[in-house]
Design a protein around this motif. Sequence first.
Motif, PDB file in Angstrom:
ATOM      1  N   GLY A 162      -7.482  13.387  -1.840  1.00 42.37           N
ATOM      2  CA  GLY A 162      -8.355  12.885  -2.908  1.00 42.37           C
ATOM      3  C   GLY A 162      -7.591  12.531  -4.177  1.00 42.37           C
ATOM      4  N   ASP A 163      -6.534  13.297  -4.480  1.00 37.96           N
ATOM      5  CA  ASP A 163      -5.720  13.014  -5.667  1.00 37.96           C
ATOM      6  C   ASP A 163      -5.000  11.676  -5.565  1.00 37.96           C
ATOM      7  OD1 ASP A 163      -6.312  15.514  -6.723  1.00 37.96           O
ATOM      8  OD2 ASP A 163      -4.514  16.470  -5.901  1.00 37.96           O
ATOM      9  N   CYS A 164      -4.661  11.286  -4.351  1.00 36.82           N
ATOM     10  CA  CYS A 164      -3.751  10.153  -4.144  1.00 36.82           C
ATOM     11  C   CYS A 164      -4.436   8.868  -3.681  1.00 36.82           C
ATOM     12  CB  CYS A 164      -2.686  10.528  -3.121  1.00 36.82           C
ATOM     13  SG  CYS A 164      -1.669  11.929  -3.658  1.00 36.82           S
ATOM     14  N   LEU A 165      -5.740   8.932  -3.466  1.00 35.16           N
ATOM     15  CA  LEU A 165      -6.414   7.733  -2.970  1.00 35.16           C
ATOM     16  C   LEU A 165      -6.436   6.645  -4.035  1.00 35.16           C
ATOM     17  CD1 LEU A 165      -9.549   9.079  -1.070  1.00 35.16           C
ATOM     18  CD2 LEU A 165      -7.515   7.981  -0.108  1.00 35.16           C
ATOM     19  N   PRO A 166      -6.423   5.384  -3.609  1.00 34.12           N
ATOM     20  CA  PRO A 166      -6.598   4.306  -4.585  1.00 34.12           C
ATOM     21  C   PRO A 166      -7.982   4.393  -5.226  1.00 34.12           C
ATOM     22  CG  PRO A 166      -6.582   3.446  -2.321  1.00 34.12           C
ATOM     23  CD  PRO A 166      -6.235   4.895  -2.247  1.00 34.12           C
ATOM     24  N   ARG A 167      -8.116   3.836  -6.410  1.00 37.03           N
ATOM     25  CA  ARG A 167      -9.384   3.973  -7.142  1.00 37.03           C
ATOM     26  C   ARG A 167     -10.562   3.304  -6.453  1.00 37.03           C
ATOM     27  NH1 ARG A 167      -7.632   3.354 -13.321  1.00 37.03           N
ATOM     28  NH2 ARG A 167      -6.291   5.175 -13.328  1.00 37.03           N
ATOM     29  N   ASP A 168     -10.297   2.153  -5.884  1.00 40.05           N
ATOM     30  CA  ASP A 168     -11.385   1.432  -5.212  1.00 40.05           C
ATOM     31  C   ASP A 168     -11.092   1.312  -3.728  1.00 40.05           C
ATOM     32  OD1 ASP A 168     -12.861   0.765  -7.626  1.00 40.05           O
ATOM     33  OD2 ASP A 168     -11.130  -0.496  -8.084  1.00 40.05           O
ATOM     34  N   PRO A 169     -11.218   2.419  -3.011  1.00 34.98           N
ATOM     35  CA  PRO A 169     -10.903   2.351  -1.589  1.00 34.98           C
ATOM     36  C   PRO A 169     -11.868   1.419  -0.860  1.00 34.98           C
ATOM     37  CG  PRO A 169     -11.939   4.458  -2.116  1.00 34.98           C
ATOM     38  CD  PRO A 169     -11.733   3.735  -3.410  1.00 34.98           C
ATOM     39  N   ALA A 170     -11.345   0.791   0.186  1.00 31.80           N
ATOM     40  CA  ALA A 170     -12.177  -0.115   0.981  1.00 31.80           C
ATOM     41  C   ALA A 170     -13.256   0.684   1.700  1.00 31.80           C
ATOM     42  CB  ALA A 170     -11.292  -0.839   2.001  1.00 31.80           C
ATOM     43  N   ARG A 171     -14.297  -0.015   2.138  1.00 29.01           N
ATOM     44  CA  ARG A 171     -15.318   0.649   2.959  1.00 29.01           C
ATOM     45  C   ARG A 171     -14.671   1.129   4.253  1.00 29.01           C
ATOM     46  NH1 ARG A 171     -19.656  -3.086   4.653  1.00 29.01           N
ATOM     47  NH2 ARG A 171     -20.197  -1.258   5.872  1.00 29.01           N
TER      48      ARG A 171
END
Lengths: 153, 153
Positions: free
Chosen positions: A89-98
């Motif tokens: 969760g810390d490292c995910l991109p801000r706007d993850p794809a569906r």
Amino acid sequence: MQARDIAVSLPTVTTRDSVAKAVRIMVIGRLPGLIIVDDLSRPRLVLPGTQVLRLAVPGSYQEDPALARTIDEAYADQFWLDLGNRTVGDCLPRDPARPVTVPTGANLLEVAALMARTRSPIVAVVDRDASLVGAITLERLLTSLAVFGLGEP
Amino acid sequence: MQARDIAVSLPTVTTRDSVAKAVRIMVIGRLPGLIIVDDLSRPRLVLPGTQVLRLAVPGSYQEDPALARTIDEAYADQFWLDLGNRTVGDCLPRDPARPVTVPTGANLLEVAALMARTRSPIVAVVDRDASLVGAITLERLLTSLAVFGLGEP
């Protein structure tokens, strides 16, 4: 065949798992990517292996390829130590794809077209309430299609 | 470590090989993608597995996901038969991306950052005259980094 017929059960992770654990699960299972589920076992993200790797690459090196070239080889061998206990969760991109999902009744051409279009070698199979039923990897799809039996070597 | 230290020799294909052969080589070798070389053994394209699959998906279904949903399940199981003897060259996109390559002296963070950015789980390692020296797969990179030894399970 339908997606449900070739879906397999694979380990999943949540956004609270560490990135190190996610990478390890992928390597040990020889998986081409990972499905990240929420607390109700619904796929929240489906990450190709390269994007699981991306979680472990410090942001500055992701953005500036030339920067990675300047660093010390010994550090480069251990860049992932900088991760510490950071979570997915810390490292995910801000706007993850569906999440890349198909319904259980999808046919295999639908699955293939989806993988090709989204460049995702792993697809989550979901039922009507969006819960995870299983996963289809590229390898599983290709062996199910028996494409390898086609033509001469 | 440098790219040359972890590069491995993997089967390659040319644009004259059939798509069916390319898919088969990928499945049998459990490869995450393929390197397509020219007659001088220089990488011309580096295709992630999903884009090798894409070669086998008829164009109309690539463009229109809803179309694949409408077709007969039995046909969907065999869509790849439509391929016949079409070659990799016949099926490539018109403007293929530059091949995903690194020089032999690249460090492992460079390789990781490149894989993450290009979403390619396979990278070609080339020498100064652009000839193919070997390949690095995502799995090879991760096991070389021993990321799986990090932290608790």
